[in-house]
Design a protein around this motif. Sequence first.
Motif, PDB file in Angstrom:
ATOM      1  N   ALA A  52       0.818  -1.212   0.000  1.00  0.00           N
ATOM      2  CA  ALA A  52       0.000   0.000   0.000  1.00  0.00           C
ATOM      3  C   ALA A  52       0.853   1.264   0.000  1.00  0.00           C
ATOM      4  O   ALA A  52       0.380   2.337  -0.352  1.00  0.00           O
ATOM      5  CB  ALA A  52      -0.933   0.001   1.214  1.00  0.00           C
ATOM      6  N   ALA A  53       2.138   1.134   0.382  1.00  0.00           N
ATOM      7  CA  ALA A  53       3.022   2.300   0.446  1.00  0.00           C
ATOM      8  C   ALA A  53       3.811   2.502  -0.842  1.00  0.00           C
ATOM      9  O   ALA A  53       4.528   3.489  -0.976  1.00  0.00           O
ATOM     10  CB  ALA A  53       3.977   2.160   1.623  1.00  0.00           C
ATOM     11  N   VAL A  54       3.708   1.569  -1.786  1.00  0.00           N
ATOM     12  CA  VAL A  54       4.420   1.712  -3.064  1.00  0.00           C
ATOM     13  C   VAL A  54       3.514   2.517  -3.986  1.00  0.00           C
ATOM     14  O   VAL A  54       2.596   1.979  -4.606  1.00  0.00           O
ATOM     15  CB  VAL A  54       4.745   0.339  -3.673  1.00  0.00           C
ATOM     16  N   SER A  55       3.759   3.807  -4.065  1.00  0.00           N
ATOM     17  CA  SER A  55       2.787   4.702  -4.690  1.00  0.00           C
ATOM     18  C   SER A  55       3.071   5.051  -6.141  1.00  0.00           C
ATOM     19  O   SER A  55       2.175   5.500  -6.857  1.00  0.00           O
ATOM     20  CB  SER A  55       2.677   5.998  -3.872  1.00  0.00           C
ATOM     21  N   ASP A  57       5.787   4.397  -9.932  1.00  0.00           N
ATOM     22  CA  ASP A  57       6.678   3.492 -10.658  1.00  0.00           C
ATOM     23  C   ASP A  57       8.098   3.521 -10.106  1.00  0.00           C
ATOM     24  O   ASP A  57       8.740   2.476  -9.951  1.00  0.00           O
ATOM     25  CB  ASP A  57       6.706   3.877 -12.145  1.00  0.00           C
ATOM     26  N   SER A  58       8.599   4.713  -9.806  1.00  0.00           N
ATOM     27  CA  SER A  58       9.992   4.839  -9.377  1.00  0.00           C
ATOM     28  C   SER A  58      10.257   4.144  -8.038  1.00  0.00           C
ATOM     29  O   SER A  58      11.402   3.799  -7.749  1.00  0.00           O
ATOM     30  CB  SER A  58      10.374   6.316  -9.280  1.00  0.00           C
ATOM     31  N   ASP A  59       9.219   3.926  -7.235  1.00  0.00           N
ATOM     32  CA  ASP A  59       9.415   3.237  -5.955  1.00  0.00           C
ATOM     33  C   ASP A  59       9.890   1.806  -6.152  1.00  0.00           C
ATOM     34  O   ASP A  59      10.509   1.219  -5.253  1.00  0.00           O
ATOM     35  CB  ASP A  59       8.112   3.230  -5.140  1.00  0.00           C
ATOM     36  N   TRP A  60       9.582   1.228  -7.316  1.00  0.00           N
ATOM     37  CA  TRP A  60       9.958  -0.162  -7.578  1.00  0.00           C
ATOM     38  C   TRP A  60      11.381  -0.307  -8.100  1.00  0.00           C
ATOM     39  O   TRP A  60      11.967  -1.390  -8.024  1.00  0.00           O
ATOM     40  CB  TRP A  60       9.005  -0.784  -8.596  1.00  0.00           C
ATOM     41  N   LEU A  61      11.935   0.754  -8.656  1.00  0.00           N
ATOM     42  CA  LEU A  61      13.219   0.636  -9.346  1.00  0.00           C
ATOM     43  C   LEU A  61      14.350   0.084  -8.483  1.00  0.00           C
ATOM     44  O   LEU A  61      15.156  -0.732  -8.956  1.00  0.00           O
ATOM     45  CB  LEU A  61      13.612   1.990  -9.939  1.00  0.00           C
ATOM     46  N   PRO A  62      14.460   0.439  -7.193  1.00  0.00           N
ATOM     47  CA  PRO A  62      15.554  -0.139  -6.381  1.00  0.00           C
ATOM     48  C   PRO A  62      15.476  -1.656  -6.256  1.00  0.00           C
ATOM     49  O   PRO A  62      16.507  -2.313  -6.067  1.00  0.00           O
ATOM     50  CB  PRO A  62      15.364   0.533  -5.014  1.00  0.00           C
ATOM     51  N   SER A  95       2.054  -0.215 -11.586  1.00  0.00           N
ATOM     52  CA  SER A  95       3.289   0.557 -11.390  1.00  0.00           C
ATOM     53  C   SER A  95       4.505  -0.361 -11.440  1.00  0.00           C
ATOM     54  O   SER A  95       5.563   0.019 -11.970  1.00  0.00           O
ATOM     55  CB  SER A  95       3.230   1.318 -10.061  1.00  0.00           C
ATOM     56  N   LEU A  96       4.373  -1.579 -10.904  1.00  0.00           N
ATOM     57  CA  LEU A  96       5.470  -2.548 -10.975  1.00  0.00           C
ATOM     58  C   LEU A  96       5.781  -2.910 -12.420  1.00  0.00           C
ATOM     59  O   LEU A  96       6.956  -2.950 -12.825  1.00  0.00           O
ATOM     60  CB  LEU A  96       5.098  -3.803 -10.183  1.00  0.00           C
ATOM     61  N   PHE A  97       4.751  -3.175 -13.204  1.00  0.00           N
ATOM     62  CA  PHE A  97       4.963  -3.578 -14.601  1.00  0.00           C
ATOM     63  C   PHE A  97       5.638  -2.464 -15.398  1.00  0.00           C
ATOM     64  O   PHE A  97       6.572  -2.713 -16.171  1.00  0.00           O
ATOM     65  CB  PHE A  97       3.633  -3.956 -15.251  1.00  0.00           C
ATOM     66  N   ARG A  98       5.170  -1.237 -15.213  1.00  0.00           N
ATOM     67  CA  ARG A  98       5.769  -0.118 -15.948  1.00  0.00           C
ATOM     68  C   ARG A  98       7.217   0.099 -15.514  1.00  0.00           C
ATOM     69  O   ARG A  98       8.096   0.368 -16.346  1.00  0.00           O
ATOM     70  CB  ARG A  98       4.948   1.160 -15.732  1.00  0.00           C
TER      71      ARG A  98
END
Length: 429
Positions: A52-55, A57-62, A95-98
Motif C-alpha cells: 500500500a506504500a508503493v505509490s 513506478d519509481s518506488d519499484w526501481l531499487p 506501477s510494478l509492470f511499468r
Amino acid sequence: MNILLTGASGFIGRHILRALEQQNHKVTACCRNAEKLFFKSADTRIVRLDYAAVSCDSDWLPYLQNIDAVINCVGIIAESPGQTFHRLHAQVPASLFRAAERAGIKKIIQISALGADACAHSAYHLSKKAADDTLRNLDLDWYVLQPSIVYGDGAQSMALFQALAALPMQPVIDGGRQLLQPVHVSDVADTVLQCLKAEAPARLTLPLVGPSPIDFGQLLQQLRRRLGKKPAPTISLPGNLVQRFVFIGRWLGEPVCNADNIAMLQRGNTADAGPVEAFLGRATHSLEQRLLPQPASQAERWHAGLYFLRPLLRLSIAFLWLWSGIVSLFFYPHEQSYRFLSATGVTGIAAPITLYGLALLDIALGLATLAAYRPRRLILIQLILVLLYTLTVGIALPEFWLHPFGPVLKNVPLLITLLVYLHLEGERP
C-alpha cells in the motif's frame, strides 16, 4: 535467473517460491509477512514490503536492479481498511509492470484470476483485469495466468468448502449447480516455471483449470466423504437472499463470505483445460488425483469442525463481558456488590468507583471483542483480568470455592476457553 517475486508470503506465492528455489533460481521475495516464509534457500533474499506504500513506478526501481523476470502474486480475497482491490490488484501491479519495462526487464508473469475478462463485473475481477490490460500493452514478453479456485496445502477457499461440508446440512446457493474447475497449486507453479523457459511462447493469457468441472453441491458431498462423514441433506438458499445477508459472514470474520465472492460463485468458474495442458505438455491434476482419494488428516477434520465455531466463540465471549457489565450496573443490588468489595478491602469512595469502573471495563471489553479490535492483545488482557478476578475473590471470599453454583470455579473453563480462542486467532490466514 534473478527473479523478483511479489506476494511471496501468500498461499500461491509460497508454493511458487518453493518451486523457484528447487530450480535454483535466485529470488528476491517481496512480502508483508516474512514470518510465513519459514523455508528459504541461501539464494533467496526476503524483502519486507508494504504494498500500500508503493505509490509510483519509481518506488519499484531499487528492487529491480539485476532482475531478469518479475512474477506478481499480490492478491487479497476481501478488502479491509488500507487494502482495497483497486489499490493492490490494479495500481500496485501496474506501477510494478511499468517500472520493470523501464528497467529493461523482458519477462513478466501476472497471477490474475479466471473471470477477469470482458464479462467481469465484480470489483475483484475488474481490478485484476485492469492490471492485466496494463501488462498486455507493454513491449515485453508477458504472461497473464488466470487460475480458477486453487487448492493445495494452505488454500483458504478449500478450507471454507471443507467447513461447509462438515456441517450437518449442506448449504448451497440455488441448488448448488454452479460449475467449478479447481486447479492444484502445483499446476500453477509448474506453469510459472514453464513461462520462465527461454523457448516458451510469450504474450499469452492462460486459464489455469483442472481437467473437468464439478458442480458445487457435488464438491461439498465429496469433501464430506473425505472428512469421513456420511452423506448429509442439502439445503438450497436463494441467491438473492444470500446476497442480502452476506454481511453477516463478514461481520463474523469470514473474509471469503462477501458479496463479490458469492456473485463469482453464482457465475461459475470454468474454462477449457486444453490451452494450459498444451502449454505444460501434460494434463493438469484432477481433484480425484490430488485431493479426494486421501482421507482428511485429524488436523483438517478439527479445522473443518472449528471453522464456524471460532466466530461463535468470539460472540459468546463478547456476550459474557457485556452481560457482566450490564448486570453489575443495572440489575444486581449494589449493596451486595459493596459487601463483596469490602471483603477484598475496597471501601468508602473507592467502592463505587471500583464497581462502576469494572462494570464499564467489562462492557468495553465486550464491545472490543465484538469489533475484533486487536484480538490477540485483547484476549491477553481478558486472561489477566479473569485470573485477577479469580485470585482476588478466591482469597478474599474462600467460601465461594464451595458455592453450589461455582462462581469461582467457572472461571477455570473460561480461562481455557480464552486460551483456545487465543490460539485460534493466531491461526488466521
